[in-house]
Motif scaffolding. Structure first.
Motif, PDB file in Angstrom:
ATOM      1  N   GLY A 147     -22.094   0.832   6.775  1.00 41.66           N
ATOM      2  CA  GLY A 147     -22.007   2.019   5.843  1.00 41.66           C
ATOM      3  C   GLY A 147     -22.274   2.202   4.727  1.00 41.66           C
ATOM      4  O   GLY A 147     -23.553   2.422   4.453  1.00 41.66           O
ATOM      5  N   ILE A 148     -21.108   1.421   3.964  1.00 44.98           N
ATOM      6  CA  ILE A 148     -21.782   2.120   1.846  1.00 44.98           C
ATOM      7  C   ILE A 148     -23.209   1.056   1.801  1.00 44.98           C
ATOM      8  O   ILE A 148     -23.346   1.297   0.586  1.00 44.98           O
ATOM      9  CB  ILE A 148     -20.101   2.332   1.842  1.00 44.98           C
ATOM     10  CG1 ILE A 148     -19.300   2.623   1.560  1.00 44.98           C
ATOM     11  CG2 ILE A 148     -21.306   1.984   0.228  1.00 44.98           C
ATOM     12  CD1 ILE A 148     -17.681   2.681   1.109  1.00 44.98           C
ATOM     13  N   ILE A 149     -23.193  -0.035   2.254  1.00 47.81           N
ATOM     14  CA  ILE A 149     -23.968  -0.914   1.483  1.00 47.81           C
ATOM     15  C   ILE A 149     -25.966  -0.915   2.746  1.00 47.81           C
ATOM     16  O   ILE A 149     -26.242  -1.492   2.198  1.00 47.81           O
ATOM     17  CB  ILE A 149     -23.913  -2.089   1.811  1.00 47.81           C
ATOM     18  CG1 ILE A 149     -23.500  -2.224   2.980  1.00 47.81           C
ATOM     19  CG2 ILE A 149     -22.381  -1.872   0.925  1.00 47.81           C
ATOM     20  CD1 ILE A 149     -22.918  -4.246   3.251  1.00 47.81           C
ATOM     21  N   ASP A 150     -25.219   0.389   3.888  1.00 49.24           N
ATOM     22  CA  ASP A 150     -26.698   0.370   4.922  1.00 49.24           C
ATOM     23  C   ASP A 150     -27.087   1.704   4.683  1.00 49.24           C
ATOM     24  O   ASP A 150     -26.307   2.294   4.703  1.00 49.24           O
ATOM     25  CB  ASP A 150     -25.948   0.252   5.807  1.00 49.24           C
ATOM     26  CG  ASP A 150     -27.180  -0.090   7.179  1.00 49.24           C
ATOM     27  OD1 ASP A 150     -27.832   0.382   6.421  1.00 49.24           O
ATOM     28  OD2 ASP A 150     -26.271  -0.310   8.221  1.00 49.24           O
TER      29      ASP A 150
ATOM     30  N   ARG B  26     -33.528  -3.110  13.858  1.00 49.14           N
ATOM     31  CA  ARG B  26     -33.237  -1.706  14.471  1.00 49.14           C
ATOM     32  C   ARG B  26     -34.735  -0.318  14.885  1.00 49.14           C
ATOM     33  O   ARG B  26     -35.103  -0.656  14.071  1.00 49.14           O
ATOM     34  CB  ARG B  26     -32.092  -0.617  13.909  1.00 49.14           C
ATOM     35  CG  ARG B  26     -30.322  -1.762  13.074  1.00 49.14           C
ATOM     36  CD  ARG B  26     -30.291  -1.422  12.248  1.00 49.14           C
ATOM     37  NE  ARG B  26     -30.314  -1.271  11.220  1.00 49.14           N
ATOM     38  CZ  ARG B  26     -29.647  -1.016   9.710  1.00 49.14           C
ATOM     39  NH1 ARG B  26     -28.273  -0.620  10.743  1.00 49.14           N
ATOM     40  NH2 ARG B  26     -29.914  -1.221   9.029  1.00 49.14           N
ATOM     41  N   ILE B  27     -33.936   0.757  15.738  1.00 51.98           N
ATOM     42  CA  ILE B  27     -34.814   1.216  15.339  1.00 51.98           C
ATOM     43  C   ILE B  27     -35.112   2.889  14.965  1.00 51.98           C
ATOM     44  O   ILE B  27     -33.892   4.106  14.922  1.00 51.98           O
ATOM     45  CB  ILE B  27     -35.454   1.662  17.332  1.00 51.98           C
ATOM     46  CG1 ILE B  27     -35.419   0.804  18.248  1.00 51.98           C
ATOM     47  CG2 ILE B  27     -35.953   2.338  17.672  1.00 51.98           C
ATOM     48  CD1 ILE B  27     -35.209   0.315  19.557  1.00 51.98           C
ATOM     49  N   GLY B  28     -35.988   3.193  14.825  1.00 57.91           N
ATOM     50  CA  GLY B  28     -36.447   4.443  14.582  1.00 57.91           C
ATOM     51  C   GLY B  28     -35.682   4.752  12.664  1.00 57.91           C
ATOM     52  O   GLY B  28     -35.329   6.270  12.248  1.00 57.91           O
TER      53      GLY B  28
ATOM     54  N   TYR C 115     -37.287   5.441   7.062  1.00 62.79           N
ATOM     55  CA  TYR C 115     -36.891   5.602   6.360  1.00 62.79           C
ATOM     56  C   TYR C 115     -36.170   5.353   4.953  1.00 62.79           C
ATOM     57  O   TYR C 115     -35.520   5.192   3.769  1.00 62.79           O
ATOM     58  CB  TYR C 115     -35.906   6.984   6.043  1.00 62.79           C
ATOM     59  CG  TYR C 115     -34.707   7.225   7.024  1.00 62.79           C
ATOM     60  CD1 TYR C 115     -33.319   6.424   6.459  1.00 62.79           C
ATOM     61  CD2 TYR C 115     -34.583   7.397   8.524  1.00 62.79           C
ATOM     62  CE1 TYR C 115     -32.393   6.711   6.965  1.00 62.79           C
ATOM     63  CE2 TYR C 115     -33.857   6.797   8.967  1.00 62.79           C
ATOM     64  CZ  TYR C 115     -32.576   6.447   8.824  1.00 62.79           C
ATOM     65  OH  TYR C 115     -31.454   6.614   9.175  1.00 62.79           O
ATOM     66  N   ALA C 116     -35.492   3.737   5.755  1.00 63.52           N
ATOM     67  CA  ALA C 116     -34.083   3.455   5.569  1.00 63.52           C
ATOM     68  C   ALA C 116     -34.354   2.342   3.812  1.00 63.52           C
ATOM     69  O   ALA C 116     -33.922   1.029   4.049  1.00 63.52           O
ATOM     70  CB  ALA C 116     -33.543   2.700   6.355  1.00 63.52           C
ATOM     71  N   GLU C 117     -35.670   1.949   3.933  1.00 59.94           N
ATOM     72  CA  GLU C 117     -36.413   0.896   2.756  1.00 59.94           C
ATOM     73  C   GLU C 117     -35.724  -0.393   3.299  1.00 59.94           C
ATOM     74  O   GLU C 117     -35.874  -0.820   4.474  1.00 59.94           O
ATOM     75  CB  GLU C 117     -35.786   1.603   1.601  1.00 59.94           C
ATOM     76  CG  GLU C 117     -35.861   2.553   0.407  1.00 59.94           C
ATOM     77  CD  GLU C 117     -35.266   2.970  -0.447  1.00 59.94           C
ATOM     78  OE1 GLU C 117     -34.398   2.528  -1.148  1.00 59.94           O
ATOM     79  OE2 GLU C 117     -35.345   4.379  -0.831  1.00 59.94           O
TER      80      GLU C 117
END
Length: 203
Positions: A45-48, A175-177, A180-182
């Motif tokens: 959530g908020i921190i991910d 995790r996969i794909g 973009y999540a730095e």
């Protein structure tokens, strides 16, 4: 035995691990689909930065994650594939677990029709393996779509149950794909049953 609300209200990573080996069931007017959960991903959530609700984002799409735990969060990706998630934690904390892979149990002949428009006996070995070894594939096979977004997993239509206790090794990895999540792309929030042939990706 059907999982109750208390199972889902806990820490999201714990739920992601403990969903492995449980059985997802979809009752479509008496037609039963089911599959053993063999691969999951936790989204905190908020921190991910990989989560739809990162930073407290609150839109119509993600609103279901802010609601009670033990509900289905189903969304569309690439304009064509659905992904099924289990809402976790207490109400107001927008976290969820993505179901990435299932091992088919019940309704396999219907899954063959849904995925390949073929009879089960006509499927190749590769097609059999590809019935439910990915989030979009399992949704197509199990007839999970946006009509079930928000469905109570403690009800009688879509639910998760424990049929038998078995032992297996759990692999914990990235995790996969989500490139973009730095830094979040490197978090070890993916879990799968070692050696299961319905894992979406063993890397």
């Amino acid at each position: 035995m059907k999982l109750e609300r208390d199972f889902y209200i806990r820490d999201t990573q714990t739920v992601a691990r403990e969903l492995l080996g449980k059985v997802l069931v979809h009752n479509v007017n008496g037609k039963i689909f089911s599959g053993k959960i063999v691969e999951t991903e936790a989204y905190l959530g908020i921190i991910d930065k990989a989560a739809h609700s990162y930073g407290g984002k609150r839109t119509k799409r993600v609103e279901i994650m802010y609601g009670p735990p033990g509900r289905a969060y189903i969304y569309l990706i690439y304009g064509m594939y659905y992904c099924f998630n289990v809402v976790t934690k207490e109400e107001g904390t927008p976290e969820a677990v993505l179901i990435r892979g299932l091992e088919p149990i019940d309704g396999i002949s219907f899954m063959a029709k849904n995925r390949f428009n073929k009879e089960l006996s006509q499927l190749t070995n590769a097609q059999l393996k590809n019935l439910t070894n990915g989030p979009g594939k399992l949704c197509q096979a199990m007839e999970l779509d946006k009509r079930l977004n928000g469905e109570d997993l403690c009800g009688d239509t879509l639910y998760i149950e424990e049929r038998k206790v078995e032992s297996f090794n759990i692999i914990n990895t990235k995790r996969i794909g989500i490139d973009y999540a730095e830094e979040a792309k490197d978090f070890l929030y993916r879990y799968y049953i070692e050696g299961n042939s319905y894992i979406s990706n063993t890397k």
